[in-house]
Motif scaffolding. Structure first.
Motif, PDB file in Angstrom:
ATOM      1  N   VAL A 124     -68.291  15.438 -89.193  1.00  0.00           N
ATOM      2  CA  VAL A 124     -67.712  15.853 -87.921  1.00  0.00           C
ATOM      3  C   VAL A 124     -68.814  15.881 -86.869  1.00  0.00           C
ATOM      4  CG1 VAL A 124     -66.520  17.695 -86.696  1.00  0.00           C
ATOM      5  CG2 VAL A 124     -65.938  17.219 -89.071  1.00  0.00           C
ATOM      6  N   ASP A 125     -68.581  15.215 -85.776  1.00  0.00           N
ATOM      7  CA  ASP A 125     -69.548  15.203 -84.677  1.00  0.00           C
ATOM      8  C   ASP A 125     -69.378  16.501 -83.889  1.00  0.00           C
ATOM      9  OD1 ASP A 125     -71.134  14.815 -82.457  1.00  0.00           O
ATOM     10  OD2 ASP A 125     -70.421  12.779 -82.053  1.00  0.00           O
ATOM     11  N   LEU A 126     -70.316  17.420 -84.056  1.00  0.00           N
ATOM     12  CA  LEU A 126     -70.208  18.743 -83.448  1.00  0.00           C
ATOM     13  C   LEU A 126     -70.344  18.709 -81.933  1.00  0.00           C
ATOM     14  CD1 LEU A 126     -72.296  20.871 -85.987  1.00  0.00           C
ATOM     15  CD2 LEU A 126     -69.835  20.440 -85.959  1.00  0.00           C
ATOM     16  N   THR A 127     -70.804  17.612 -81.397  1.00  0.00           N
ATOM     17  CA  THR A 127     -70.950  17.523 -79.939  1.00  0.00           C
ATOM     18  C   THR A 127     -69.647  17.100 -79.261  1.00  0.00           C
ATOM     19  OG1 THR A 127     -71.645  15.185 -79.915  1.00  0.00           O
ATOM     20  CG2 THR A 127     -73.358  16.853 -80.258  1.00  0.00           C
ATOM     21  N   GLN A 128     -68.664  16.698 -80.035  1.00  0.00           N
ATOM     22  CA  GLN A 128     -67.405  16.249 -79.466  1.00  0.00           C
ATOM     23  C   GLN A 128     -66.372  17.369 -79.487  1.00  0.00           C
ATOM     24  OE1 GLN A 128     -66.168  12.557 -81.429  1.00  0.00           O
ATOM     25  NE2 GLN A 128     -67.082  11.449 -79.730  1.00  0.00           N
ATOM     26  N   SER A 129     -65.434  17.298 -78.566  1.00  0.00           N
ATOM     27  CA  SER A 129     -64.340  18.263 -78.498  1.00  0.00           C
ATOM     28  C   SER A 129     -63.185  17.781 -79.365  1.00  0.00           C
ATOM     29  CB  SER A 129     -63.864  18.411 -77.049  1.00  0.00           C
ATOM     30  OG  SER A 129     -63.291  17.184 -76.597  1.00  0.00           O
ATOM     31  N   GLN A 147     -61.606  14.851 -77.844  1.00  0.00           N
ATOM     32  CA  GLN A 147     -62.252  13.579 -78.131  1.00  0.00           C
ATOM     33  C   GLN A 147     -62.003  13.137 -79.572  1.00  0.00           C
ATOM     34  OE1 GLN A 147     -66.103  15.161 -76.877  1.00  0.00           O
ATOM     35  NE2 GLN A 147     -66.265  13.524 -75.346  1.00  0.00           N
ATOM     36  N   LEU A 148     -62.097  14.075 -80.509  1.00  0.00           N
ATOM     37  CA  LEU A 148     -61.930  13.736 -81.914  1.00  0.00           C
ATOM     38  C   LEU A 148     -60.509  13.269 -82.218  1.00  0.00           C
ATOM     39  CD1 LEU A 148     -63.935  16.722 -83.432  1.00  0.00           C
ATOM     40  CD2 LEU A 148     -64.607  14.313 -83.507  1.00  0.00           C
ATOM     41  N   GLU A 149     -59.542  13.900 -81.581  1.00  0.00           N
ATOM     42  CA  GLU A 149     -58.145  13.535 -81.812  1.00  0.00           C
ATOM     43  C   GLU A 149     -57.708  12.352 -80.960  1.00  0.00           C
ATOM     44  OE1 GLU A 149     -56.330  17.894 -83.080  1.00  0.00           O
ATOM     45  OE2 GLU A 149     -56.105  17.211 -81.014  1.00  0.00           O
ATOM     46  N   GLY A 150     -58.495  12.032 -79.951  1.00  0.00           N
ATOM     47  CA  GLY A 150     -58.140  10.926 -79.071  1.00  0.00           C
ATOM     48  C   GLY A 150     -56.878  11.194 -78.274  1.00  0.00           C
ATOM     49  N   GLU A 151     -56.634  12.465 -77.977  1.00  0.00           N
ATOM     50  CA  GLU A 151     -55.418  12.839 -77.241  1.00  0.00           C
ATOM     51  C   GLU A 151     -55.766  13.904 -76.212  1.00  0.00           C
ATOM     52  OE1 GLU A 151     -50.861  14.524 -78.037  1.00  0.00           O
ATOM     53  OE2 GLU A 151     -52.266  14.283 -79.697  1.00  0.00           O
ATOM     54  N   PRO A 194     -66.882  21.398 -77.075  1.00  0.00           N
ATOM     55  CA  PRO A 194     -67.443  20.819 -78.298  1.00  0.00           C
ATOM     56  C   PRO A 194     -67.163  21.733 -79.488  1.00  0.00           C
ATOM     57  CG  PRO A 194     -69.023  20.678 -76.494  1.00  0.00           C
ATOM     58  CD  PRO A 194     -67.896  21.534 -75.996  1.00  0.00           C
ATOM     59  N   VAL A 195     -66.742  21.156 -80.596  1.00  0.00           N
ATOM     60  CA  VAL A 195     -66.357  21.995 -81.740  1.00  0.00           C
ATOM     61  C   VAL A 195     -67.545  22.787 -82.262  1.00  0.00           C
ATOM     62  CG1 VAL A 195     -64.401  20.559 -82.415  1.00  0.00           C
ATOM     63  CG2 VAL A 195     -66.680  20.031 -83.317  1.00  0.00           C
ATOM     64  N   GLY A 196     -68.756  22.249 -82.087  1.00  0.00           N
ATOM     65  CA  GLY A 196     -69.932  22.980 -82.536  1.00  0.00           C
ATOM     66  C   GLY A 196     -70.232  24.213 -81.714  1.00  0.00           C
ATOM     67  N   ASP A 197     -69.627  24.339 -80.520  1.00  0.00           N
ATOM     68  CA  ASP A 197     -69.852  25.498 -79.656  1.00  0.00           C
ATOM     69  C   ASP A 197     -68.801  26.589 -79.849  1.00  0.00           C
ATOM     70  OD1 ASP A 197     -71.990  24.140 -78.634  1.00  0.00           O
ATOM     71  OD2 ASP A 197     -71.008  23.569 -76.746  1.00  0.00           O
ATOM     72  N   LEU A 198     -67.796  26.336 -80.676  1.00  0.00           N
ATOM     73  CA  LEU A 198     -66.717  27.307 -80.841  1.00  0.00           C
ATOM     74  C   LEU A 198     -67.172  28.487 -81.694  1.00  0.00           C
ATOM     75  CD1 LEU A 198     -63.729  24.888 -81.539  1.00  0.00           C
ATOM     76  CD2 LEU A 198     -64.244  26.081 -79.398  1.00  0.00           C
ATOM     77  N   ARG A 199     -66.896  29.700 -81.201  1.00  0.00           N
ATOM     78  CA  ARG A 199     -67.183  30.902 -81.978  1.00  0.00           C
ATOM     79  C   ARG A 199     -66.140  31.051 -83.090  1.00  0.00           C
ATOM     80  NH1 ARG A 199     -66.859  33.178 -76.790  1.00  0.00           N
ATOM     81  NH2 ARG A 199     -65.035  34.330 -77.545  1.00  0.00           N
TER      82      ARG A 199
END
Length: 258
Positions: free
Chosen positions: A120-125, A128-132, A155-160
């Motif tokens: 999983v690319d933690l820098t992407q939201s 972006q990951l779902e393409g929607e 970005p998913v990596g920033d989610l608490r």
């Protein structure tokens, strides 16, 4: 014709109309597409739908979609989707119908990760990951819906942990968030026994996903079981949910001991 999505017999025109109803629930209520389809199926399963344009088409899709999610408020009129007609409604105070039972025939699309993207690319939201990209919710939407939309853009990596819990509870982004959540729970479980703080909200969100999620991701289920095996000091309510999760796993006979 009966499609893989809906339990009704719909021609091509009405199929498109029902898909627009699903879009309303996804965009305005912040729920996953599988849940939106399941709610529409439950709401209208017993109707006989005429070829397009059925009488339903005299109203906008919002008119039929929103009652599948919201209950009646005060006054006892369901939301219609028309901004003028709904001006008196405080959507944040409307009751919300529970989603259909996970073992009901209404869940035609299934849900949960059938295959987890790696890595999983933690820098992407999630967007972006779902393409929607979801449209901006209307101003009168609930704070929950607005929060879900906003979190999908982070970005998913920033989610608490609490933010992941909010998204997971709404079945949003499960293929990407569940592996991150399970990893976090597993990494922090050992510290709970020595008095460390544990993410109860995240644990609750994860273990309460439907059995189909874990059937489709047995390795992830094993990781989560390993994490919960390390936990002891849980509330009675959370302990019951953990037991339900364990009991849903194939071949699981031993009850969780707290």
């Amino acid at each position: 014709m009966v499609t893989a999505e809906f339990v009704l017999d719909l021609d091509e025109g009405m199929l498109e109309y029902f898909r627009e109803m699903v879009d309303v629930l996804v965009d305005r209520c912040g729920i996953s597409r599988p849940e939106a389809v399941a709610r529409i199926n439950r709401q209208y399963a017993n109707l006989e739908i005429a070829p397009y344009p059925d009488l339903m088409c005299h109203e906008a899709p919002e008119f039929w979609a929103l009652p599948a999610y919201y209950g009646r408020g005060d006054p006892l009129l369901p939301p219609t989707g028309d901004p003028d007609a709904d001006a008196h409604i405080d959507f944040s105070r409307l009751p919300i119908h529970p989603a259909p039972a996970k073992d009901s025939p209404y869940w035609t699309l299934g849900e949960g990760p059938r295959s987890v993207p790696q890595p999983v690319d933690l820098t992407q939201s999630l967007e972006q990951l779902e393409g929607e990209r979801w449209p901006t919710p209307p101003p009168d939407m609930t704070s929950l819906v607005k929060a879900v939309h906003e979190l999908r853009r982070r970005p998913v990596g920033d989610l608490r942990p609490d933010e992941m819990a909010r998204l997971i509870t709404q079945d949003v982004g499960l293929p990407w968030l569940l592996p991150l959540a399970v990893r976090h729970l597993k990494d922090t479980a050992s510290g709970q026994a020595t008095g460390g703080w544990y993410d109860d909200d995240l644990l609750y969100a994860v273990v309460t996903r439907g059995p189909q999620v874990w059937e489709n991701s047995p390795e992830l289920a094993h990781e989560l079981r390993t994490a919960v095996d390390m936990l002891g000091d849980l509330s009675r309510h959370l302990r019951d949910e953990v037991e339900c999760f364990r009991a849903s796993l194939p071949g699981e006979t031993r009850r969780w001991q707290g």
